[in-house]
Design a protein around this motif. Sequence first.
Motif, mmCIF file in Angstrom:
data_model
loop_
_atom_site.group_PDB
_atom_site.id
_atom_site.type_symbol
_atom_site.label_atom_id
_atom_site.label_comp_id
_atom_site.label_asym_id
_atom_site.label_seq_id
_atom_site.Cartn_x
_atom_site.Cartn_y
_atom_site.Cartn_z
ATOM 1 N N ASN A 106 0.833 -1.187 0.000
ATOM 2 C CA ASN A 106 0.000 0.000 0.000
ATOM 3 C C ASN A 106 0.863 1.231 0.000
ATOM 4 O O ASN A 106 1.443 1.566 1.032
ATOM 5 C CB ASN A 106 -0.792 0.012 1.309
ATOM 6 N N CYS A 107 1.014 1.918 -1.091
ATOM 7 C CA CYS A 107 1.809 3.150 -1.033
ATOM 8 C C CYS A 107 1.627 3.982 -2.288
ATOM 9 O O CYS A 107 1.110 3.518 -3.291
ATOM 10 C CB CYS A 107 3.300 2.840 -0.827
ATOM 11 N N THR B 129 -1.059 6.886 4.130
ATOM 12 C CA THR B 129 -0.331 5.984 3.240
ATOM 13 C C THR B 129 1.143 6.361 3.188
ATOM 14 O O THR B 129 1.491 7.542 3.281
ATOM 15 C CB THR B 129 -0.934 6.090 1.818
ATOM 16 N N GLU C 190 5.936 0.877 8.536
ATOM 17 C CA GLU C 190 5.006 2.010 8.546
ATOM 18 C C GLU C 190 5.215 2.986 9.695
ATOM 19 O O GLU C 190 4.914 4.154 9.590
ATOM 20 C CB GLU C 190 3.570 1.503 8.591
#
Length: 558
Positions: free
Chosen positions: A382-383, A435, A529
């Motif tokens: 996810n980025c 994000t 993260e």
Amino acid sequence: LVIQAVVDIVEILVKQGVKHAVLCPGSRSAAITLAFARNPAVACISIVDERSAGFVALGIALKTHSPVAIVCTSGSAVYNLAPAVAEAYFQEIPLIILSGDRPLEWIHQNDGQTIYQNGIFGKHVKESFQILADTTHPDQLWYSHRIGNEAYWLSVKKPIGPVHLNIHIREPFYPSKNETYLPSNYIRIIQKTSAINLLCTDEKASLVNELKKHQKILIAIGQSKKSNKPNNHSKIFNSKNGIIVLADSISNTENSTKYHDHYLNPKNVDFCPDLLITIGESFISKSFKKYLLVNKPKAHWHFNEGSVIKDTFQTITKVIDTEVASTLELIIENCTSQNEYSDIWQRAEQDIAIKMSNFFKANLVKADLCFYYLLLQNLPLNCNIHLANSMAIRYANILGFRPIASQEVFANRGTSGIDGCLSTAVGVAMANSDTLNVVFIGDLAFQYDKNALWNKNLPSNLRIVIMNNSGGGIFRLIDGPRSQPELEEFFETQQKTTAKNTVIDSGIDYYSVESINNFESLLQGFFAEKGKSKCLEIFTDPIENQVIFEKFKADLSC
Ligand SMILES: Cc1ncc(C[n+]2csc(CCOP(=O)(O)OP(=O)(O)O)c2C)c(N)n1
Ligand SMILES: [Mg+2]
């Protein structure tokens, strides 16, 4: 209130939908700044360097898909917004620039900080409005209100783009002690109907009719934003009729070709389509461009809402000026089976995939190419990914990097400058705090735009990867500059600068890497993260980069 027009314009923009304003300090623009700062419905971000501010605003607009206001003072401040304005114009991003200016009669009168600001951005804005913040006659206020509405609507009308409001402001700039900053209670928010531009029945019939004449159909997607409809259609492409979709790293498209950079040899006519259909903006792949210059399709339809014909391959025969999704659906439904033609592409794709995997099994050395290979393979699921101009974006493309559905790729390919890549990524990161935002950037592009980090609200979700090859590595890899005796001094501009102090100064964690051993395990922590923003500077040797790049091209060539 002397500057009532200014307060009202800001209120109109905010009511219309401006949610973010980037404010650059200055006195001539004070009224505009205060109007935004005192408007509770807008998020204000303070940035001193206008060049960087322009790109941060661009990044926010890229991510939010809604117009971002930028405020700056008079004089050279306005010129410093120009690189971002030009990028926004060609990448079709909505920006609303509000610059403070002297009253007209005071321009060129040796009265400091004054330049010719009306129309300063030339053809790189959709419109430049001149506003006299003088409201002695009620018609002047009516004009400002009308232009506030018009500026907003113009910025979001396709082709989307930047709009400039140059506001001539007379002193006093600041409100007196008891003066309140309230919009007039009779401002009008002029609404606009929005319609989708669809083809009429005759046009549809004629497209379908023409479609039937073509055996080999290729759909190619240039730079596209994530929410663009083609992405939703890329799944249909492969399942239905075997249609091939060619896309680059910046197309944000799934299920497309990955390796066409390597196998599109102009001498092999097999890949040439009868009908080429293109969507989106620019392509990175030089091979694709070169291929089409030699092998011309019989017909080329280009989706483009706007009047300029963007004839990148010198082959366009029809511009489809309509909403993309429904017309594409019509095209896909009416295509003949493409299985034979798509087999040719799929075999070529598989062949390169094997060659590439073999290459890296044997050649995982300390070079830009190999570091990028590992970086792209280890990206968080996810980025957002910003590919800076120069080799970062080119390596991603030749390595066949294609984002998955939960990733989004950004790149300043409107003008391909190295002057605002990091600031743009900071803007995207600010607009998307949940994000991770990974930036791949060269040492020169980093140094050029290091003021991106001169921002006291720097987000904590940045992961900056600097590929430090002591200069502009690209010039050593492309034909032309690499064979000139002036290469090192005037093209590559070799230098020993490191990002360390800049990064530490801005409160970001700094890591450096000199070896490719254990690089992947290091990336696990880097991409984790938690915590604050981090920067990884990788040091490589320009000559080693050149050697491995040439071997890679030779091993994969078809
Ligand atoms: C504003 C601007 N000035 C000059 C250029 C020309 N240019 C293209 S790539 C490049 C070198 C970039 O070097 P670096 O960021 O270190 O990336 P590398 O080539 O080493 O990957 C230059 C100067 C440009 N694209 N934009
Ligand atoms: Mg470099």
